[in-house]
Design a protein around this motif. Structure first.
Motif: not given
Length: 269
Positions: A56, A60, A162-163, A166, A170
């Motif tokens: 994270t 993110d 967001a990756g 994460a 998020p």
């Protein structure tokens, strides 16, 4: 897997909007929106224990917070519209913007290239949602439905950035941002105790929908995940017909059929 997660998101959103719409007719819409986001925060925190988050980043969490601003604005306009107009019209209209804007951005700026079948599903879904609305943008609650679509589009687009490492964090920052967005409007209003739990449940369903959507974007193109998730208006429309006795015209019935065909095409694509 991505298709099933996106459809689970649609079902959760549909049930949330139906319940939230009923509550907004008996209580101030901003209070229902705020309580819903607090309930959603609890569900999002629970989801962090299920979804791994090995990487994270601050970015993110920032994308999640921006998504939450869209959520807060979208829910405010949506619940205000539901308190004024027919559920079978306002909810589908909010989905028109929620689908159209992310699709355009995904193709124009994110470099996404859906398959031919998926494109056909996208093209079919947009007029399907419009048909379900009855094609009338002048009725009570309809401007709010259209404005809600802009907030929903921001929610979808930001959350998708967001990756994958994460997890659900998020969504957590998004619920916090949504609460802060709505809070200034309700500082002088006190909710009734009888509204606390039902409103929190509606927000919990909405947060579950976002978690499912976020997971779907890990397995599916954002364009496809957005469109499948945004077919949620079928749920409140059907419940509006069967429970609230709202009547649909022939065009709205055709729109529901077209929405079902869009789901099949996107699943195959």
């Amino acid at each position: 897997m991505g298709t099933l997660l996106a459809l689970a998101s649609a079902v959760s959103y549909g049930l949330s909007d139906f319940a939230g719409g009923l509550l907004s007719r008996r209580a101030p819409f901003a209070i229902i929106a705020l309580l819903g986001q607090l309930g959603g925060l609890g569900v999002a925190l629970l989801a962090t224990a299920v979804l791994p988050a090995p990487a994270t980043t601050a970015a993110d969490l920032g994308w999640g917070a921006l998504s939450g601003v869209g959520t807060g604005l979208g829910m405010l306009f949506l619940f205000r519209g539901l308190g004024r107009g027919a559920m079978s019209v306002v909810v589908p209209l909010s989905a028109v913007g929620g689908v159209a804007l992310p699709v355009l951005v995904g193709v124009a700026f994110l470099g996404e290239r859906p398959s031919a079948l998926a494109w056909l599903g996208v093209v079919l879904a947009l007029p399907a949602l419009w048909l379900v609305s009855g094609g009338d943008v002048r009725g009570s609650g309809i401007p709010d439905g259209l404005l809600a679509g802009g907030g929903i589009a921001l929610q979808y687009l930001a959350l998708a950035q967001a990756g994958p490492g994460a997890g659900a964090w998020p969504v957590v920052t998004g619920r916090v941002a949504a609460v802060l967005t709505i809070l200034p409007l309700v500082l002088s209003t006190r909710p009734r105790p009888s509204h606390l739990l039902p409103a929190a449940v509606t927000g919990g369903l909405a947060a579950l929908a976002l978690v499912c959507y976020l997971a779907a974007t890990r397995h599916q193109l954002v364009v496809v995940a957005v469109v499948l998730s945004s077919l949620y208006p079928a749920i409140p429309v059907l419940l509006g017909i069967t429970v609230l006795r709202e009547r649909l015209g022939r065009g709205q019935v055709a729109g529901l059929g077209a929405a079902s065909a869009a789901v099949a095409l996107l699943a195959l694509g």
